[in-house]
Every structure is written in structure tokens, then in C-alpha cells.
Design an enzyme around this catalytic site. Structure first.
Site, PDB file in Angstrom:
ATOM      1  N   ASP A 128      17.307  14.331  -0.095  1.00 11.94           N
ATOM      2  CA  ASP A 128      18.350  14.686  -1.067  1.00 11.94           C
ATOM      3  C   ASP A 128      17.814  15.289  -2.363  1.00 11.94           C
ATOM      4  O   ASP A 128      18.596  15.727  -3.205  1.00 11.94           O
ATOM      5  CB  ASP A 128      19.169  13.428  -1.423  1.00 11.94           C
ATOM      6  CG  ASP A 128      19.935  12.897  -0.225  1.00 11.94           C
ATOM      7  OD1 ASP A 128      20.535  13.716   0.479  1.00 11.94           O
ATOM      8  OD2 ASP A 128      19.930  11.671  -0.007  1.00 11.94           O
ATOM      9  N   HIS A 156      12.539   5.854   0.031  1.00 13.07           N
ATOM     10  CA  HIS A 156      13.171   5.773   1.350  1.00 13.07           C
ATOM     11  C   HIS A 156      12.802   4.462   2.014  1.00 13.07           C
ATOM     12  O   HIS A 156      11.680   4.004   1.871  1.00 13.07           O
ATOM     13  CB  HIS A 156      12.719   6.949   2.238  1.00 13.07           C
ATOM     14  CG  HIS A 156      13.623   7.162   3.395  1.00 13.07           C
ATOM     15  ND1 HIS A 156      13.497   6.476   4.575  1.00 13.07           N
ATOM     16  CD2 HIS A 156      14.697   7.979   3.525  1.00 13.07           C
ATOM     17  CE1 HIS A 156      14.450   6.858   5.394  1.00 13.07           C
ATOM     18  NE2 HIS A 156      15.196   7.757   4.792  1.00 13.07           N
TER      19      HIS A 156
HETATM   20  N1  CMC Z   1      13.516   5.258  -8.603  1.00 11.72           N
HETATM   21  C1  CMC Z   1      12.849   4.258  -9.213  1.00 11.72           C
HETATM   22  N2  CMC Z   1      12.443   3.129  -8.588  1.00 11.72           N
HETATM   23  C2  CMC Z   1      12.731   3.022  -7.280  1.00 11.72           C
HETATM   24  C3  CMC Z   1      13.402   4.031  -6.569  1.00 11.72           C
HETATM   25  C4  CMC Z   1      13.804   5.187  -7.277  1.00 11.72           C
HETATM   26  N3  CMC Z   1      14.470   6.168  -6.668  1.00 11.72           N
HETATM   27  N4  CMC Z   1      13.557   3.663  -5.283  1.00 11.72           N
HETATM   28  C5  CMC Z   1      12.984   2.457  -5.185  1.00 11.72           C
HETATM   29  N5  CMC Z   1      12.476   2.073  -6.385  1.00 11.72           N
HETATM   30  C6  CMC Z   1      11.707   0.841  -6.675  1.00 11.72           C
HETATM   31  C7  CMC Z   1      12.624  -0.384  -6.734  1.00 11.72           C
HETATM   32  O1  CMC Z   1      13.084  -0.607  -8.045  1.00 11.72           O
HETATM   33  C8  CMC Z   1      11.695  -1.462  -6.235  1.00 11.72           C
HETATM   34  O2  CMC Z   1      10.826  -1.783  -7.299  1.00 11.72           O
HETATM   35  P1  CMC Z   1      10.306  -3.314  -7.507  1.00 11.72           P
HETATM   36  O3  CMC Z   1       9.377  -3.578  -6.361  1.00 11.72           O
HETATM   37  O4  CMC Z   1       9.640  -3.298  -8.846  1.00 11.72           O
HETATM   38  O5  CMC Z   1      11.539  -4.184  -7.476  1.00 11.72           O
HETATM   39  C9  CMC Z   1      10.847  -0.764  -5.159  1.00 11.72           C
HETATM   40  O6  CMC Z   1      10.836   0.611  -5.558  1.00 11.72           O
HETATM   41  C10 CMC Z   1      11.422  -0.880  -3.741  1.00 11.72           C
HETATM   42  O7  CMC Z   1      12.768  -0.403  -3.763  1.00 11.72           O
HETATM   43  P2  CMC Z   1      13.941  -1.003  -2.882  1.00 11.72           P
HETATM   44  O8  CMC Z   1      15.249  -0.732  -3.573  1.00 11.72           O
HETATM   45  O9  CMC Z   1      13.632  -2.424  -2.524  1.00 11.72           O
HETATM   46  O10 CMC Z   1      13.803  -0.114  -1.554  1.00 11.72           O
HETATM   47  P3  CMC Z   1      14.895   0.081  -0.422  1.00 11.72           P
HETATM   48  O11 CMC Z   1      14.154   0.427   0.805  1.00 11.72           O
HETATM   49  O12 CMC Z   1      15.822  -1.077  -0.370  1.00 11.72           O
HETATM   50  O13 CMC Z   1      15.747   1.327  -0.959  1.00 11.72           O
HETATM   51  C11 CMC Z   1      16.518   3.516  -1.351  1.00 11.72           C
HETATM   52  C12 CMC Z   1      15.641   2.615  -0.466  1.00 11.72           C
HETATM   53  C13 CMC Z   1      16.547   4.902  -0.726  1.00 11.72           C
HETATM   54  C14 CMC Z   1      17.953   2.964  -1.392  1.00 11.72           C
HETATM   55  C15 CMC Z   1      15.924   3.573  -2.781  1.00 11.72           C
HETATM   56  O14 CMC Z   1      14.626   4.140  -2.744  1.00 11.72           O
HETATM   57  C16 CMC Z   1      16.809   4.357  -3.762  1.00 11.72           C
HETATM   58  O15 CMC Z   1      17.743   3.777  -4.348  1.00 11.72           O
HETATM   59  N6  CMC Z   1      16.538   5.678  -3.973  1.00 11.72           N
HETATM   60  C17 CMC Z   1      17.369   6.496  -4.818  1.00 11.72           C
HETATM   61  C18 CMC Z   1      18.619   6.935  -4.082  1.00 11.72           C
HETATM   62  C19 CMC Z   1      18.313   7.974  -3.020  1.00 11.72           C
HETATM   63  O16 CMC Z   1      17.640   8.962  -3.271  1.00 11.72           O
HETATM   64  N7  CMC Z   1      18.876   7.756  -1.820  1.00 11.72           N
HETATM   65  C20 CMC Z   1      18.704   8.678  -0.696  1.00 11.72           C
HETATM   66  C21 CMC Z   1      17.965   8.024   0.430  1.00 11.72           C
HETATM   67  S1  CMC Z   1      17.322   9.157   1.642  1.00 11.72           S
HETATM   68  C22 CMC Z   1      18.565   9.984   2.468  1.00 11.72           C
HETATM   69  C23 CMC Z   1      19.868   9.322   2.551  1.00 11.72           C
HETATM   70  O17 CMC Z   1      20.010   8.235   3.095  1.00 11.72           O
HETATM   71  O18 CMC Z   1      20.820   9.951   2.085  1.00 11.72           O
END
Ligand code: CMC
Length: 366
Positions: free
Chosen positions: A302, A246
């Protein structure tokens, strides 16, 4: 570029002042207008009026392919409301804003249920306003004219709870979209319609559908949860553990805690559930794994919702629609707060230009 600050993804930029939702992401706290979500989970919504749709609007649902995803159908239907309710479009008129608020809150669950009914080829039912919102919605989704719909109080309670937990979440992607569209003084229906599209993506609300797909893929491939996690950690084909991570919560998403318990309670009634077992194994593996610990990745709202929605009888395509119904009060509250803001300005981000400096078009003769 003057005073432009480079902040991709708006990691640190406050786009607005707001008195609606408070999140402390490090401590895992979420409050609506100061009330902790744990207390509000007792709240009962009694909105029963304004549920009827114009008869001709119902014909609209026949215009989409049978296998259409219900999210774009829902967004289109909300957009279409602005053509039917032209007496409630002016953001500057309080009475009109109140009317569009009531209409949208009452009609969205009906539109959502009709999107579902159309996709399974069943006739649309009229709402029954002797029922509360959740009962009415379940009946519109699962009832038929031929048989009375038997309300399961456990399902009603669980869905009510889930909708409350989704009600608002500060300046997330879809809410920011609603605000950005509304900042041009576009009407509430138009703004919420755009928010529904923003919610549909798998990085946002679409994650609930993506989690179930992921669990089913693990189940059908014969892969162990541990093998799947190795793929995630190696970032193979960009695969992520859906329902984890998140932007703001760097501890545990407080909604996920409540939802996990609900999933257990509801699914326990139905006996052994292999997908729940896989989900729990994935969570346990992640919470003990350095990859997830170091990146502060925890289950989000989720992760377990899809399992609950499946147990209720909803197809996967409806999961994000359920999220939209839950989030609607938040979108409306944020839109209303914004249009009353004396400091309101049209949302208009700037950029850092990285392209070519001035040059001649190929073949141009001075
Ligand atoms: N699985 C594996 N690695 C992950 C995940 C995940 N679900 N989420 C983040 N990471 C890793 C990412 O690869 C990165 O690693 P590195 O530092 O090596 O590059 C690090 O963690 C930081 O991730 P980010 O993408 O820069 O973080 P963000 O704040 O931009 O993204 C997020 C937040 C929710 C989009 C992301 O965690 C994600 O894609 N999660 C999976 C999709 C998901 O469950 N979304 C629902 C969000 S909550 C409720 C909603 O909005 O619906």
C-alpha cells in the site's frame, strides 16, 4: 478451556489447507499457484461478458448520500447482487458457482465505477465490451456520454499490473473473513460483501488511502519527514507509518518492489511530484532507522499505490475500492477452494474466558 490454544490475531494458526497462494515472508516470495508474481505481471485479463447490470439495480446507487464512501456502497451493491441473481446462490451446485463467479468478476468493476460516478454526480455509462476489463473500467470511471474516452496505454498497463499484484494473498484478514462467512454455506455474494468491509480498515486495504492522507498531512503541516518519523517512533497519539509493516513479510514485500518502480515510471511523465519525494524520504529514513530495522518493518503493497492511483485521476476514496477489484479473484478462488474441501467445518473460534465466576445479579433474592 480444554485444548484451546491462545493465539490472538491468529499469529501462528493455520486455519486451512490451500493450494492457491504461497508466501515466504522471510525471503519476500509471493507465488499464485506456483507462478512468481514477477512473471504473472505480464498476464492479460480478457473477461468481457456479464458486465451489464440489471437496470433496476442501477437505481440502488441513488439511495446513498452523495458523499458516501464508495467501499460501503460497493459492499452493499455486492450484497444486493444476491437478490438479483437468485439462480446462482447455491454453494453446492457447480453450475451456479460458475455463474456467480463470472457475474461477480464482470460486475464488480462496473459497480465500483458507478459508486465513483454517483459520488461526483455524473451519469452512469453502459459498459463497452469491445474493451478489455481495465479499459472498460477506466472509461466507466472517467468517460462521459458527451466525449469519447481516450485510453492511455501506460495507465491501462499500470492498472492491470496493480490488479494482478493484488489478486490473492493467502489468509489475510479479508480473505479469512470471506472464508469464515462462507464456512456457514452463505453464498458467494454475501461472503465477498463481508470481505469488502474487512478490507476497508486502515490496518488492511484502507492503508492505501491512509498513506495518501499521511503524505498530504506532512506536506500541509510543514513538518519534515524526519520530524514525522520522530512522532512515529515515539508512538505519539498511536501514529504509525502507514504503508509499512506486515504480519508475514519480515524482509521486503515483493509487491512493493514492483509497485515502487511503476510509481516512478508513471509519475515521471507528470514532472516533479512533492508527495512522491516525501514518500521516498520516509522510506529512506525508515530503512536506515533502528526502530524499523529491529522490528523488520518494510514498505508494503500500500505504500506507493495511492500515488499511482492519484496520477491516474482517482480520488483517495476510490483507492481501497481498486484494491477490492484486484483482490476479488483471490476471494473467489479461496471461497471455491473452501466449499470443495471435504474437511470443511463451520469456522467457530473458541476463547479464553477471563470474566467473573458465578455471582448473583444485584438485588437478586434467592
Ligand atoms: N509504523 C510504526 N510502527 C509499526 C508499524 C508502522 N507501520 N507497524 C508495526 N509497528 C510496530 C508496532 O508498534 C510494534 O512495536 P512494539 O514491538 O514496540 O510494540 C511492532 O512494530 C510490531 O507491530 P504489530 O502491530 O504487533 O504487528 P502486526 O503484525 O500485528 O501488524 C500491520 C501488521 C500491517 C497491521 C502493521 O504493521 C501496521 O499497522 N501497519 C500500518 C498499516 C498498513 O500499512 N497496513 C497494510 C498492511 S499490508 C497490505 C494490506 O493488508 O492491505
Amino acid at each position: 478451556t480444554g485444548n484451546v490454544t491462545y493465539d490472538p490475531g491468529f499469529m501462528n494458526t493455520a486455519a486451512t489447507k490451500s493450494a492457491i497462494t504461497y508466501i515466504d515472508g522471510d525471503a519476500g516470495i509471493l507465488r499464485y499457484r506456483g507462478y512468481p508474481i514477477e512473471q504473472l505481471a505480464e498476464f492479460d485479463n480478457s473477461l468481457r461478458r456479464h458486465t451489464l447490470l440489471h437496470e433496476e439495480l442501477k437505481g440502488f446507487f441513488g439511495g446513498f448520500p452523495r458523499d458516501a464512501h464508495p467501499m460501503p456502497v460497493l459492499s452493499s451493491a455486492v450484497s444486493a447482487l444476491s437478490t438479483w441473481y437468485q439462480d446462482s446462490l447455491d454453494p453446492k451446485d457447480d453450475a451456479q458457482v460458475e455463474r456467480s463467479t463470472l457475474r461477480l468478476l464482470a460486475k464488480l468493476p462496473v459497480l465500483a465505477a458507478y459508486a465513483h460516478k454517483k459520488s461526483i454526480g455524473q451519469a452512469l455509462l453502459y459498459p463497452d465490451n469491445s474493451m478489455n476489463m481495465v479499459e472498460n473500467f477506466l472509461r466507466l470511471c472517467f468517460g462521459t456520454a458527451a466525449e469519447p474516452y481516450i485510453v492511455d496505454p501506460d495507465v491501462v498497463k499500470a492498472l492491470d499490473l496493480l490488479l494482478i499484484l493484488h489478486a490473492d494473498h493467502e489468509q489475510n484478514c479479508s480473505t479469512s473473513t470471506v472464508r469464515l462467512v462462507g464456512s456457514s454455506e452463505a453464498n458467494m455474494f454475501a461472503s465477498v460483501s463481508a470481505g469488502i468491509h474487512a478490507l476497508s480498515g486502515p490496518a488492511h486495504g484502507g492503508a492505501n488511502e491512509a498513506v495518501l492522507k499521511m503524505l498530504r498531512e506532512i506536506q500541509s503541516s510543514g513538518m519534515t519527514p524526519e520530524e514525522f518519523m520522530t512522532k512515529v517512533k515515539n508512538k505519539e497519539d498511536g501514529v504509525r507509518l502507514m504503508g509499512f509493516g506486515h504480519r508475514v513479510y519480515k524482509n521486503y514485500d515483493p509487491r512493493a518492489k514492483i509497485i515502487k518502480k511503476t510509481a516512478h515510471d508513471l509519475l515521471a511523465k507528470q514532472g516533479k511530484n512533492e508527495l512522491l519525494d516525501i514518500a521516498m524520504k520516509l522510506e529512506e529514513t525508515a530503512l536506515n532507522d533502528e526502530y524499523f530495522i529491529s522490528r523488520k518493518l518494510y514498505p508494503n503493497v500500500d505504500f506507493y499505490t495511492g500515488l499511482i492511483y492519484t496520477a491516474m485521476g482517482f480520488p483517495e476514496k476510490m483507492f481501497t475500492v481498486l484494491f477490492a477489484i484486484g483482490r476479488l479473484p483471490g476471494w473467489i478462488a479461496q471461497w471455491r477452494e473452501m466449499i470443495k474441501d471435504p474437511e470443511l467445518k463451520i469456522g467457530r473460534p473458541r476463547q479464553l474466558y477471563m470474566g467473573e465466576t458465578a455471582r448473583n445479579y444485584p438485588g437478586y433474592q434467592a
